[in-house]
Design an enzyme around this catalytic site. Structure first.
Site, short mmCIF file in Angstrom:
data_model
loop_
_atom_site.label_atom_id
_atom_site.label_comp_id
_atom_site.label_asym_id
_atom_site.label_seq_id
_atom_site.Cartn_x
_atom_site.Cartn_y
_atom_site.Cartn_z
CD GLU A 60 -1.52 -2.45 1.48
OE1 GLU A 60 -0.38 -2.59 1.98
OE2 GLU A 60 -2.27 -3.42 1.23
CD GLN A 82 -7.71 -6.44 -1.90
OE1 GLN A 82 -7.26 -7.20 -1.04
NE2 GLN A 82 -7.47 -6.61 -3.18
CG PHE A 83 -10.87 -4.25 2.83
CD1 PHE A 83 -12.24 -4.32 3.08
CD2 PHE A 83 -10.30 -5.23 2.04
CE1 PHE A 83 -13.01 -5.35 2.56
CE2 PHE A 83 -11.06 -6.26 1.51
CZ PHE A 83 -12.43 -6.32 1.78
CG HIS A 129 -11.50 -7.05 5.99
ND1 HIS A 129 -10.52 -7.64 6.72
CD2 HIS A 129 -11.20 -7.31 4.69
CE1 HIS A 129 -9.65 -8.23 5.91
NE2 HIS A 129 -10.04 -8.05 4.67
C1 LIG Z 1 -1.78 -4.99 4.37
C2 LIG Z 1 -2.84 -5.74 3.65
N1 LIG Z 1 -3.14 -5.40 2.38
C3 LIG Z 1 -4.10 -6.05 1.71
C4 LIG Z 1 -4.78 -7.07 2.30
C5 LIG Z 1 -5.85 -7.81 1.53
N2 LIG Z 1 -5.32 -9.15 1.21
C6 LIG Z 1 -5.58 -10.20 1.99
S1 LIG Z 1 -4.71 -11.53 1.54
C7 LIG Z 1 -4.01 -10.74 0.24
C8 LIG Z 1 -3.05 -11.43 -0.64
C9 LIG Z 1 -1.93 -11.97 0.14
O1 LIG Z 1 -1.15 -12.79 -0.66
P1 LIG Z 1 -0.04 -13.71 -0.05
O2 LIG Z 1 0.82 -12.91 0.86
O3 LIG Z 1 0.60 -14.42 -1.16
O4 LIG Z 1 -0.85 -14.71 0.90
P2 LIG Z 1 -1.94 -15.80 0.47
O5 LIG Z 1 -3.26 -15.12 0.50
O6 LIG Z 1 -1.58 -16.30 -0.88
O7 LIG Z 1 -1.83 -16.85 1.52
C10 LIG Z 1 -4.45 -9.41 0.20
C11 LIG Z 1 -4.02 -8.44 -0.81
C12 LIG Z 1 -4.45 -7.39 3.63
N3 LIG Z 1 -5.08 -8.36 4.30
N4 LIG Z 1 -3.48 -6.71 4.28
#
Ligand SMILES: Cc1ncc(C[n+]2csc(CCOP(=O)(O)OP(=O)(O)O)c2C)c(N)n1
Ligand SMILES: [Mg+2]
Lengths: 326, 377
Positions: A60, A82-83, A129
């Site tokens: 972000e 995203q949120f 969220h």
């Molecule tokens: C700081 C943050 N940004 C965005 C999100 C929304 N979000 C949740 S999971 C995700 C993707 C994460 O990918 P990865 O680190 O590969 O983990 P996976 O979901 O594949 O286990 C996102 C963008 C979040 N939870 N926290």
């Protein structure tokens, strides 16, 4: 005129801006191929391509900081968090750069960017969220904070924000994305940022709110009118910065009574500033202490306990009755 | 003065021991008793069946949005398995196998996804932090916990998990840098499941491996087949030993695959092909490990059936327990501060009056305000 949800209306505003102005770009996580986790950017990658609608790594601070740089280089980024709960990573770039570049460079470089983020509760989401933290941004000089409440104003305000010469934090009440439809004009429509909307004219009490909490306010109206024979005036702020002091003050001068409603916590929340403006400008017209219906100064509970912790029509009615029966 | 190649002190390796067909390089298979081998299978199977049940509960509306970890059982169980009880585990949100193995009561995890804070309240005696939603943020407090281990000097270590997407966050970078700079006993496992919601691993970073990022921070990295429980155990075991001996951090990239949805709110058809998923199904960590155990006479179908039955019962009992839970509507007031400040007491009174007005008095909990002001933890 077409009937559409807020989700569609926001999408429309972005499609129009991308089509009209080649410097408009969209940056965010999952905004392209996936069309946004709330499908707000549906169809935009297909229509405008990956150079304009950019799927970003999970970072972000980078989305915000890179947007500042794109502004300096002559673009108008629409950055999506995203949120809102993950917008804090972007805080540093927004406070230290986006909000200050105009001043720092005495107008040589500016940041005509929009940071869109879904906020608020009521969707049975997991931790982080559902919060409403708009007051954080409202505190920062150099930022505008815009919060639509329905499809039509969402479309017009997003357009205004995209083409605004300064950075705009655009808070989208996610519980309202698909909650209801409204007529939205076929032609691009814009609105002046900083003008509140008097949704219902009335004489007994002024109810001030914005964004997601407009819904409990409007749901309370029938009961206030039919059950309690009250005639409330209802103001939808649409923007916290600039705040429409004039409309607020004029209304309170007329009614002498006021209730402010928001989901955000109370301490130093938007209501505190709204009430300060009223006190500064219309103190002698007040016939009762002003009431606040807000989130409590607590961490918002997970969804199983969330409901009683949010503003609802019952809380609005109780506060209004206290104010009018004072 | 001349231009020459810089030789780095640290290195990046790759490791795979058990292939997708269940054949192993016996010289590399970790020395484990048959009972331990069965325990590992049980840990993975439990997590698999738990995930499947959670997806069902979600469809029935009995919990909220759910993020399954289908296919990632070995990557999350292996590192948890090599920890001692006194070590710390810092999960992200896709480690049910590791968390259950470490002793998280399953009903707590169900309650978490069912929208209850109690799901984050780990029982005394378990040194694990709760599920962490803000991506990669856990790496930083993981580094802090590791620092505490070092300061205390008791030979304990911290293990933190992060996703491939998480490696793009500043928090990940800062945590790894701090871990290297202060030589912290931190083992960081990246569950590279190829996707961050809709963003494929290749678009996340230009690095050809995630393990190589360790070099930039001044420690070793290793890329392991994350669906190979032997490789994960070996790499994690070595890393934990090194950290315990004061040898500093290690970055482990476990190459795995998210076989299921990102969460139940996600539709992967929008961004990836069925063919890709099918190809990865052939590399399932459970299937290959079971083949190995069977081939070596460590477990047969009958024993496995019994294990399945036991697991089904365990899960049913956990679901029942979770569904008996009744949240206390006033609990949030008790945990915001150690002692409730005056301004919150006023808000609490307002809240209680509201509860009374909507329930005709029934909603009023029998807690007195003074009780709520006294925090129990
Ligand atoms: C700081 C943050 N940004 C965005 C999100 C929304 N979000 C949740 S999971 C995700 C993707 C994460 O990918 P990865 O680190 O590969 O983990 P996976 O979901 O594949 O286990 C996102 C963008 C979040 N939870 N926290
Ligand atoms: Mg991933």
């Amino acid at each position: 005129m077409a009937q559409m949800t807020m989700a569609k209306a926001l999408n429309l505003a972005m499609r129009e801006a991308l089509a009209e102005d080649p410097t408009v770009l969209i940056l965010g996580q999952d905004v392209g191929q996936d069309e946004g986790v709330f499908r707000i950017t549906e169809g935009l990658l297909k229509e405008f391509g990956p150079e304009r609608v950019i799927d970003f790594p999970v970072a972000e601070s980078a989305i915000a900081g890179v947007s500042v740089g794109l502004c300096i280089a002559g673009y108008k980024p629409i950055a999506e968090m995203q949120f809102s709960g993950f917008g804090y990573h972007a805080f540093h770039q927004i406070e230290n750069h986006a909000s200050r570049f105009r001043n720092r460079t005495r107008g040589r470089f500016t940041c005509p960017m929009v940071v869109r983020m879904p906020y608020g509760g009521g969707i049975r989401a997991i931790e982080h969220h559902s919060e409403s933290r708009e007051a954080i941004w409202a505190h920062l000089p150099g930022l505008k904070v815009v919060i639509p409440s329905g499809p039509r104003n969402a479309r017009a305000l997003l357009r205004a924000s995209i083409f605004d010469p300064d950075p705009v934090m655009f808070y989208e009440p996610k519980a309202s994305y698909r909650a209801f439809k409204e007529e939205v004009p076929d032609e691009p429509e814009t609105m002046e940022i900083g003008k509140a909307h008097v949704v219902r004219a009335g004489s007994d009490v002024t109810i001030i709110s914005y964004g997601a909490s407009m819904r409990p306010v409007l749901e309370a109206v029938d009961e206030l009118v039919d059950e309690y024979q009250l005639d409330p005036e209802i103001i939808d702020l649409l923007s916290l910065v600039p705040l429409d002091t004039e409309t607020i003050t004029a209304s309170v001068k007329k009614t002498g009574r006021c209730v402010v409603v928001h989901e955000a916590p109370r301490n130093c929340g938007p209501a505190a500033e709204i009430i300060a403006r009223i006190v500064e400008n219309a103190l002698e017209f007040l016939e009762a202490p002003i009431q606040r219906v807000t989130g409590y100064d607590l961490v918002l509970p997970f969804f199983n306990l969330e409901k009683p912790y949010m503003p609802d029509p019952t809380k609005v009615i109780t506060a209004v009755r206290e104010v009018v029966n004072y | 003065m001349p231009r020459k190649k810089i030789e780095l002190e640290n290195h990046v390796e790759s490791l795979s021991i058990l292939d997708a067909d269940g054949n192993a390089d016996e010289s590399l298979v970790p020395k484990l008793e048959p009972a331990e081998m069965r325990k590992l299978l049980r840990g993975m199977l439990l997590a698999r069946r738990y995930d499947e049940r959670m997806l069902k509960l979600q469809r029935q509306g009995r919990i909220g949005t759910y993020g399954p970890a289908l296919g990632q059982e070995a990557a999350s169980l292996g590192p948890a398995y090599v920890l001692s009880k006194n070590d710390w585990m810092i999960p992200s949100f896709r480690e049910p196998a590791g968390m259950l193995y470490r002793g998280w009561p399953m009903d707590k995890l169900i309650l978490w996804w069912g929208g209850n804070e109690t799901g984050s309240s780990v029982p005394e005696g378990i040194r694990d932090t709760p599920i962490c939603v803000p991506v990669a943020s856990q790496c930083l407090y993981g580094a802090g916990v590791a620092w505490g281990c070092k300061l205390r000097g008791d030979g304990t270590v911290a293990l933190c998990f992060v996703g491939d997407g998480g490696t793009s966050e500043g928090d990940f970078h800062e945590a790894m840098n701090v871990a290297g700079a202060f030589n912290l006993p931190l083992v960081c496992v990246i569950q590279n499941n190829q996707w961050a919601i809709s963003l494929p691993r290749k678009k996340q970073t230009a690095s050809s491996t995630l393990a190589q990022k360790a070099l930039a921070y001044g420690f070793n990295g290793i890329q392991v087949d994350g669906n190979d429980i032997f490789a994960v155990l070996t790499a994690a075991g070595e890393a934990v030993d090194r950290a315990r001996r004061g040898g500093g951090p290690t970055l482990i990239e476990a190459v795995t695959y998210r076989l299921g949805v990102h969460t139940t709110a996600d539709d992967p058809k929008k961004y990836r092909t069925e063919d890709e998923v099918e190809a990865w199904k052939c590399r399932d960590p459970l299937a290959r490990y079971y083949k190995y155990l069977k081939k070596h006479g460590i477990l047969d179908d009958k024993a496995r059936d019994m294990m399945e039955e036991e697991i089904a019962e365990e899960i049913t009992a956990a679901v029942e327990k979770a569904e008996r839970y009744e949240p206390d509507v006033l609990e949030p007031w008790r945990y915001c501060f150690a002692t409730m400040p005056n301004f919150l007491e006023g808000q609490l009174e307002e809240f209680q009056a509201y509860l009374e007005s909507v329930s005709g008095g029934e909603g009023r909990s029998n807690h007195k305000r003074s009780e709520l002001s006294e925090n129990v933890h």
